[in-house]
Design an enzyme around this catalytic site. Structure first.
Site, PDB file in Angstrom:
ATOM      1  CD  GLU A   1      -3.261   3.149  -5.302  1.00  0.00           C
ATOM      2  OE1 GLU A   1      -4.311   2.515  -5.559  1.00  0.00           O
ATOM      3  OE2 GLU A   1      -2.218   2.614  -4.913  1.00  0.00           O
TER       4      GLU A   1
ATOM      5  CG  HIS B   1      -3.386  -0.850  -6.636  1.00  0.00           C
ATOM      6  ND1 HIS B   1      -3.746  -0.198  -5.482  1.00  0.00           N
ATOM      7  CD2 HIS B   1      -3.335  -2.171  -6.307  1.00  0.00           C
ATOM      8  CE1 HIS B   1      -3.908  -1.073  -4.508  1.00  0.00           C
ATOM      9  NE2 HIS B   1      -3.655  -2.285  -4.991  1.00  0.00           N
TER      10      HIS B   1
ATOM     11  NE  ARG C   1      -4.268  -1.457   0.225  1.00  0.00           N
ATOM     12  CZ  ARG C   1      -4.389  -2.547  -0.532  1.00  0.00           C
ATOM     13  NH1 ARG C   1      -3.421  -2.872  -1.369  1.00  0.00           N
ATOM     14  NH2 ARG C   1      -5.474  -3.298  -0.468  1.00  0.00           N
TER      15      ARG C   1
HETATM   16  C1  DGY Z   1      -5.183  -6.277  -2.596  1.00  0.00           C
HETATM   17  O1  DGY Z   1      -5.796  -7.326  -2.813  1.00  0.00           O
HETATM   18  O2  DGY Z   1      -5.047  -5.781  -1.484  1.00  0.00           O
HETATM   19  C2  DGY Z   1      -4.587  -5.634  -3.796  1.00  0.00           C
HETATM   20  O3  DGY Z   1      -3.963  -4.462  -3.517  1.00  0.00           O
HETATM   21  C3  DGY Z   1      -5.637  -5.488  -4.872  1.00  0.00           C
HETATM   22  O4  DGY Z   1      -5.199  -6.221  -5.930  1.00  0.00           O
END
Ligand code: DGY
Length: 321
Positions: free
Chosen positions: A268, A287, A239
């Site tokens: 984002e 992402h 993240r």
């Molecule tokens: C998640 O699953 O947390 C990813 O960031 C999305 O693909």
């Protein structure tokens, strides 16, 4: 009693819904690409018994108090920092995520990003698109090796292990740091547990796979980048909130570290105004960690299965608490 009402915050393919259509009243947002505006979601969720949401939705305490019928929130992501889990728990709402089904796909992308950054693939492609490919020369677009180097994985969960498995194929030395020791990774993958500082100091590639929590917010800050090798490469597929982006931009500009590959950002979506886009030594992706068609379908199906199990009075497959 009528059928339970499910609300889905994005348009998803009909064929994924068909196994559930006769048991539930399913409504969803009309668009696949753009998130449902917050005020519309507020309105739509009022009567919903179950919610299938994405990481683009902020499910905070206010939302949870308002959505008074909800029994389950199924998040289409393994990370669930977009949800106030404590507030949901307090209201006895089950929260589920999508682990396992995306592990290998996300590890593939992590490795692809690591390789693209080390071998300067985007820069190299751009020389062709921008008519900048001059004569071949010994050090033209020379990057850094991956094989036999040291990879330091911060967050040795399922995806961390899958990345370590790929690293072993490249004969890399695997270091890791985690809240708790991962004995399985140590035995099966010869991964070595080290302190966070030692990992930063000794790794050629520092790979962030930590979930975003209060403790990990801005974990990768100026101090951390200063500890990395000058030749070190930073990769983030967890993240954006775990990185101080100003400090990273500065480290890349000053060449305190060699390069960074990022799939995630603090706010984002980003666009070309984001300072990181001006740097040749940053490889940026929108992402797409788990973005294969099969995996995205599996994530949605898992969300629907979790909802279905809960309404059958059974335990969800992947509850987060
Ligand atoms: C998640 O699953 O947390 C990813 O960031 C999305 O693909």
């Amino acid at each position: 009693m009528g059928k339970p009402k499910i609300y889905i915050t994005r348009k998803i393919p009909e064929h994924l819904l068909s196994p559930f259509n006769d048991r539930y009243e399913i409504n969803m947002w009309k668009d696949e690409k753009t998130p449902i505006p917050e005020e519309i979601l507020f309105e739509r969720v009022k009567e919903a018994d179950g919610l299938l949401c994405l990481l683009t939705e902020k499910i905070d305490r206010k939302f949870i108090e308002h959505a008074s019928h909800l029994k389950i929130i199924a998040n289409m992501a393994v990370g669930y920092d977009n949800i106030d889990v404590a507030a949901a728990k307090n209201k006895k709402i089950i929260v589920t995520n999508t682990p396992d089904v995306l592990t290998e796909t996300t590890a593939d992308l992590t490795f692809a990003l690591l390789m693209a950054t080390a071998r300067r693939l985007i820069e190299a492609t751009n020389t062709i698109y921008h008519d900048e490919w001059g004569d071949w020369s010994p050090f033209m677009l020379a990057g850094t090796d991956i094989h036999h180097k040291t990879i330091g994985i911060v967050g040795m969960g399922r995806i961390g292990e899958a990345v370590a498995r790929r690293a072993k194929g490249f004969q890399m030395n695997v270091l890791y740091h985690n809240r708790t020791r991962n004995i399985h990774a140590e035995r099966q993958l010869q991964a070595t547990y080290v302190s966070f500082d030692k990992l930063l100091e000794e790794s050629d590639f520092v790979v962030s796979l930590v979930p975003l929590t209060e403790e990990t917010t801005n974990l990768f800050n100026q101090n951390a980048f200063q500890k990395m090798k000058e030749s070190g490469i930073f990769i983030n597929v967890s993240r954006g909130g775990v990185v101080d982006e100003d400090a990273l931009t500065e480290a890349l500009k000053q060449k305190t570290i060699r390069a960074a590959g990022l799939d995630v950002f603090k706010n984002e979506p980003i666009n070309s105004a984001q300072p990181l886009t001006k740097l040749k030594n940053a490889v940026l992706l929108p992402h797409i960690g788990s973005a294969s068609v099969t995996t995205r379908e599996n994530m949605l199906t898992l969300c629907l299965e979790n909802i279905d199990l809960v309404f059958q009075g059974k335990t969800a497959k992947t509850p987060v608490y």
